[in-house]
Structures are given as structure tokens and as C-alpha cells.
Motif scaffolding. Structure first.
Motif, PDB file in Angstrom:
ATOM      1  N   ARG A  98      43.659  42.709  44.845  1.00  0.00           N
ATOM      2  CA  ARG A  98      43.955  43.116  43.466  1.00  0.00           C
ATOM      3  C   ARG A  98      42.821  43.959  42.898  1.00  0.00           C
ATOM      4  N   THR A  99      41.590  43.559  43.177  1.00  0.00           N
ATOM      5  CA  THR A  99      40.445  44.309  42.667  1.00  0.00           C
ATOM      6  C   THR A  99      40.396  45.698  43.282  1.00  0.00           C
ATOM      7  N   ALA A 101      42.943  47.440  44.326  1.00  0.00           N
ATOM      8  CA  ALA A 101      44.007  48.228  43.696  1.00  0.00           C
ATOM      9  C   ALA A 101      43.625  48.647  42.288  1.00  0.00           C
ATOM     10  N   ASP A 102      43.019  47.736  41.527  1.00  0.00           N
ATOM     11  CA  ASP A 102      42.619  48.068  40.156  1.00  0.00           C
ATOM     12  C   ASP A 102      41.554  49.157  40.151  1.00  0.00           C
ATOM     13  N   ASN A 103      40.604  49.057  41.092  1.00  0.00           N
ATOM     14  CA  ASN A 103      39.554  50.068  41.182  1.00  0.00           C
ATOM     15  C   ASN A 103      40.143  51.416  41.585  1.00  0.00           C
ATOM     16  N   ALA A 105      43.127  52.414  40.989  1.00  0.00           N
ATOM     17  CA  ALA A 105      43.906  52.926  39.858  1.00  0.00           C
ATOM     18  C   ALA A 105      43.027  53.731  38.916  1.00  0.00           C
ATOM     19  N   SER A 106      41.813  53.243  38.690  1.00  0.00           N
ATOM     20  CA  SER A 106      40.898  53.964  37.805  1.00  0.00           C
ATOM     21  C   SER A 106      40.462  55.289  38.410  1.00  0.00           C
ATOM     22  N   ASP A 111      49.331  53.752  38.832  1.00  0.00           N
ATOM     23  CA  ASP A 111      49.478  52.386  38.358  1.00  0.00           C
ATOM     24  C   ASP A 111      48.958  51.398  39.394  1.00  0.00           C
ATOM     25  N   SER A 112      48.210  50.388  38.948  1.00  0.00           N
ATOM     26  CA  SER A 112      47.643  49.423  39.897  1.00  0.00           C
ATOM     27  C   SER A 112      48.727  48.627  40.613  1.00  0.00           C
ATOM     28  N   ARG A 116      49.045  48.270  44.640  1.00  0.00           N
ATOM     29  CA  ARG A 116      49.116  46.989  45.348  1.00  0.00           C
ATOM     30  C   ARG A 116      50.241  46.997  46.376  1.00  0.00           C
TER      31      ARG A 116
END
Length: 205
Positions: A98-99, A101-103, A105-106, A111-112, A116
Motif C-alpha cells: 500500500r505504501t 502504491a501511495d508513493n 501515486a504522488s 490513483d493509488s 495497487r
């Protein structure tokens, strides 16, 4: 040529785009942001194997081998379950995925949640590609090395700036991994994946 270009030429990113209902440009942007984390995990796995890259080659086979590459390229929708198994092996935690994917995304603006879904597909492509390079299953994609451990070492060295590591000895293997690590290590401490793990609060140090 970087790994994103290789996967695109082999049709991998086109297949990812089809599976996720996005454009090839979006798939390439997501791959650029996600692949360093995946390769960082692969590097950590290689370092953890007693036989180094030889051990990694065996692990790639256990995870599904070159067949994973072919599964994503198949016209049928890709089952991501084996890709999630690969991520579990290299990241060890869904929190890390998850981290990552979130990173990404930025970095990519995507979209995160989409990233994912993309992660396991890319993990399958990378694992399958590397397994084919190691001669683990089937024929390597066009333009790849001669197979065997030397092919895998040469592939890693060529893709990530390790130079012409033509011999399968320990020096060539570590040379290839050293080039990969230099590319992926964000904070210069010699450990690539810890930068991702630290973001997820998973580093014990």
C-alpha cells in the motif's frame, strides 16, 4: 533501454493497460513509478539467498517462473493472485504494498487504488522476465540474453547500469546488484528497500 521500455516492447504494458482499462501511457507512467520498488525487493531477495543470484533464480521458479510473464500477455484477463504472492515474498506485508502504491501515486499522478491493482501484474511481468533470463522456464523474450545465471546477471547489469557482467561468478553477480542498488537507494545508505519499508513503519531499526 530500461525495464519499462523492455516490458513495453514485449507487450507487457499493453496487456496491463487492457486488464485495468487504462491507456498504455498511464500503464507506462505507473510502471515507471512502481518498478524501482519491485526491483528493490528483488535485490533484497537476492541478498538473502545463500547462493546469491543462483538462489534468486530458484526462487523465481518457485514463484511461477517464466509462465507468469506469459500469463499477463495472454488475451485472457490476468489472475493477479500469483502476483500478490510475489509481492508477499519480496515486500513481506500488504502495508508495504500500500505504501509503495501511495508513493507511486504522488510521483505519477495516478490513483493509488489503480496502482495497487497494477502492482501484482507488474510483479508477475518482472518475475517472469527474470526467470526467462535465468533460463527457468521457456524461451526468453526477444532481445534478452543467452539464459542461465550468466544471462540473469548480464540482464540485471545491463538494465540497471551494472555494465557488462558477463560471467556468472560472485563478482559479476554483485556488480550487477551493486548497479541496481545505486539506482534504487534513495538515501544512500546502501539499502534500497529500507527506504520503502521506512515509509510503512516496518523497519526495525
Amino acid at each position: 533501454m530500461n525495464l519499462t521500455d523492455i516490458l513495453a516492447q514485449a507487450g507487457g504494458l499493453q496487456s496491463v493497460a487492457r486488464d485495468l482499462g487504462i491507456s498504455e501511457e498511464q500503464a507506462a507512467s505507473g510502471a515507471e513509478a512502481l518498478l524501482p520498488a519491485i526491483m528493490g525487493g528483488m535485490k533484497k531477495q537476492a541478498q538473502a539467498q545463500p547462493a546469491g543470484l543462483a538462489g534468486l533464480g530458484g526462487l523465481l521458479g518457485q514463484l511461477g517462473g517464466g509462465g507468469l510473464f506469459d500469463q499477463v500477455l495472454s488475451p485472457q484477463p490476468t489472475d493477479p493472485s500469483q502476483g500478490n504472492a510475489v509481492l508477499g515474498q519480496i515486500f513481506g506485508s500488504k502495508d508495504v504494498s500500500r505504501t509503495v502504491a501511495d508513493n507511486a501515486a504522488s510521483q505519477s499522478g495516478l490513483d493509488s487504488g489503480l496502482l495497487r491493482k497494477m502492482l501484482p501484474l507488474l510483479a508477475m511481468l518482472v518475475t517472469g522476465y527474470m526467470a526467462k533470463q535465468a533460463g527457468g522456464a521457456g524461451q526468453a523474450p526477444e532481445g534478452s540474453g543467452s539464459g542461465g545465471l550468466g544471462g540473469l546477471v548480464g540482464s540485471l547489469g545491463g538494465l540497471f547500469g551494472g555494465g557488462g557482467a558477463g560471467t556468472p561468478g560472485a563478482g559479476g553477480a554483485m556488480g550487477a546488484l551493486g548497479g541496481l542498488g545505486a539506482m534504487l537507494d534513495a538515501n544512500g545508505d546502501g539499502n534500497a528497500l529500507d527506504d520503502i519499508l521506512r515509509m510503512a513503519g516496518k523497519t526495525s531499526r
